[in-house]
Write a protein that holds these residues in place. Structure first.
Motif, short mmCIF file in Angstrom:
data_model
loop_
_atom_site.label_atom_id
_atom_site.label_comp_id
_atom_site.label_asym_id
_atom_site.label_seq_id
_atom_site.Cartn_x
_atom_site.Cartn_y
_atom_site.Cartn_z
N ILE A 6 57.55 -31.40 -16.65
CA ILE A 6 58.47 -30.40 -16.10
C ILE A 6 57.75 -29.52 -15.09
O ILE A 6 58.27 -29.23 -14.01
CB ILE A 6 59.08 -29.53 -17.22
CG1 ILE A 6 60.14 -30.32 -17.97
CG2 ILE A 6 59.68 -28.25 -16.66
CD1 ILE A 6 60.81 -29.55 -19.08
N HIS A 49 58.90 -29.04 -11.37
CA HIS A 49 59.38 -27.69 -11.07
C HIS A 49 58.53 -27.04 -9.98
O HIS A 49 59.06 -26.48 -9.02
CB HIS A 49 59.34 -26.86 -12.36
CG HIS A 49 60.20 -25.65 -12.34
ND1 HIS A 49 60.42 -24.87 -13.46
CD2 HIS A 49 60.90 -25.04 -11.35
CE1 HIS A 49 61.22 -23.86 -13.15
NE2 HIS A 49 61.51 -23.94 -11.88
N TYR A 50 57.23 -27.12 -10.13
CA TYR A 50 56.30 -26.46 -9.20
C TYR A 50 56.12 -27.27 -7.91
O TYR A 50 56.30 -26.74 -6.81
CB TYR A 50 54.96 -26.26 -9.91
CG TYR A 50 53.83 -25.75 -9.04
CD1 TYR A 50 53.80 -24.44 -8.60
CD2 TYR A 50 52.77 -26.60 -8.69
CE1 TYR A 50 52.74 -23.96 -7.81
CE2 TYR A 50 51.72 -26.14 -7.91
CZ TYR A 50 51.71 -24.82 -7.48
OH TYR A 50 50.67 -24.37 -6.71
N HIS A 81 60.50 -28.69 -6.76
CA HIS A 81 61.53 -27.67 -6.55
C HIS A 81 61.00 -26.47 -5.77
O HIS A 81 61.61 -26.07 -4.76
CB HIS A 81 62.11 -27.23 -7.89
CG HIS A 81 63.01 -28.24 -8.52
ND1 HIS A 81 64.32 -28.40 -8.15
CD2 HIS A 81 62.78 -29.15 -9.49
CE1 HIS A 81 64.87 -29.37 -8.87
NE2 HIS A 81 63.96 -29.84 -9.69
N HIS A 82 59.91 -25.88 -6.24
CA HIS A 82 59.40 -24.69 -5.57
C HIS A 82 58.95 -25.03 -4.14
O HIS A 82 59.23 -24.28 -3.20
CB HIS A 82 58.25 -24.08 -6.36
CG HIS A 82 57.86 -22.71 -5.90
ND1 HIS A 82 56.94 -21.92 -6.57
CD2 HIS A 82 58.23 -21.97 -4.81
CE1 HIS A 82 56.79 -20.78 -5.93
NE2 HIS A 82 57.56 -20.78 -4.85
N HIS A 142 60.44 -17.93 -8.32
CA HIS A 142 59.52 -18.87 -8.95
C HIS A 142 58.08 -18.36 -8.96
O HIS A 142 57.35 -18.57 -9.93
CB HIS A 142 59.61 -20.24 -8.26
CG HIS A 142 60.82 -21.02 -8.65
ND1 HIS A 142 62.03 -20.90 -8.01
CD2 HIS A 142 61.01 -21.89 -9.67
CE1 HIS A 142 62.91 -21.68 -8.59
NE2 HIS A 142 62.32 -22.31 -9.61
N HIS A 186 66.69 -27.49 -14.22
CA HIS A 186 65.42 -28.16 -13.90
C HIS A 186 64.23 -27.50 -14.60
O HIS A 186 63.15 -28.09 -14.64
CB HIS A 186 65.19 -28.22 -12.38
CG HIS A 186 65.07 -26.90 -11.70
ND1 HIS A 186 65.91 -26.49 -10.68
CD2 HIS A 186 64.17 -25.89 -11.85
CE1 HIS A 186 65.54 -25.30 -10.25
NE2 HIS A 186 64.49 -24.91 -10.94
N ALA A 187 64.43 -26.30 -15.15
CA ALA A 187 63.34 -25.60 -15.84
C ALA A 187 63.11 -26.15 -17.25
O ALA A 187 62.06 -25.90 -17.84
CB ALA A 187 63.62 -24.11 -15.91
N ASP A 233 63.52 -18.49 -15.86
CA ASP A 233 64.35 -19.42 -15.11
C ASP A 233 65.32 -20.13 -16.05
O ASP A 233 64.91 -20.77 -17.01
CB ASP A 233 63.44 -20.45 -14.42
CG ASP A 233 64.17 -21.28 -13.38
OD1 ASP A 233 65.41 -21.31 -13.36
OD2 ASP A 233 63.46 -21.92 -12.56
#
Length: 217
Positions: free
Chosen positions: A25, A29-30, A33-34, A77, A169-170, A165
């Motif tokens: 994840i 996520h990092y 997404h970010h 984020h 997606h988190a 969050d």
């Protein structure tokens, strides 16, 4: 030229928050997404600068929604990563590393357990995507719980102490649709030392180097 924003450096490895948050994840996520928020933000800011130089006010206004969304995604984020620390770090016990905040939480909610229950109840009531926040009123200094939609920041100039969050997606790859379990496990990796610093400082200090960006949202 506008400032080009970059992915912030994490203070821990991607798998350091396990078992609360899996390395899979964190990688998604990092790194995905970010990073996408930052890429889209830089592109929108560049396009807006071009529109400004051409005196194209309509184009500038059209781009503002994309800037708001992606800037919020970058800021939120960044705050989230800073709010987390491995369970082995010793930073996850509120009473041990955040005595001032611990006292304020106990005064407001009677106990840490009552605070957690209120925080989780508020987060679970979010419809769709958004964020759960513990904030401080800049005038009264009182602690409050609030939520925001999508990538919005808390309304009313509230000082951010802690944010979690609540986008799928988190947590979805690990917890599926069980948001309650995700919330229950995340307390094991909250960095209360960072939350204490935010609580004791200027409300805008939470944004660090991103204060200028936050000030335009």
């Amino acid at each position: 030229m506008p400032v080009a924003y970059e992915l912030p450096q994490l203070q821990y490895s991607l798998d350091a928050l396990e078992p609360s948050i899996s390395g899979q994840i964190m990688d998604l996520h990092y790194n995905k997404h970010h990073r996408t928020y930052i890429t889209n933000l830089n592109a929108a800011l560049g396009a807006q600068a071009e529109a400004a130089s051409a005196n194209n006010l309509v184009k500038q206004l059209e781009l503002q929604a994309a800037i708001n969304f992606n800037a919020g995604g970058h800021i939120n984020h960044t705050l989230f990563w800073e709010s987390l620390a491995p369970a082995s770090s010793g930073l996850n016990v509120l009473s041990g590393v955040a005595p001032t905040l611990n006292e304020a939480i106990t005064k407001r909610w009677a106990s840490f357990e009552s605070f957690k229950a209120a925080f989780e109840s508020s987060a679970l009531a979010i419809q769709g995507s958004g964020w759960q926040w513990l904030v401080q009123d800049p005038q009264t200094k009182a602690l409050e719980l609030t939520t925001s939609k999508d990538q919005d920041l808390p309304k009313g100039g509230k000082g951010i102490v802690l944010g979690v969050d609540m986008w799928e997606h988190a947590y979805y790859l690990q917890y599926f649709n069980n948001k309650k379990e995700y919330l229950g496990k995340i307390w094991d990796v909250i960095n209360w030392q960072v939350a204490e610093k935010r609580y004791k400082g200027d409300p805008r200090a939470a944004f660090g180097s991103l204060a200028g960006l936050a000030g335009h949202l």
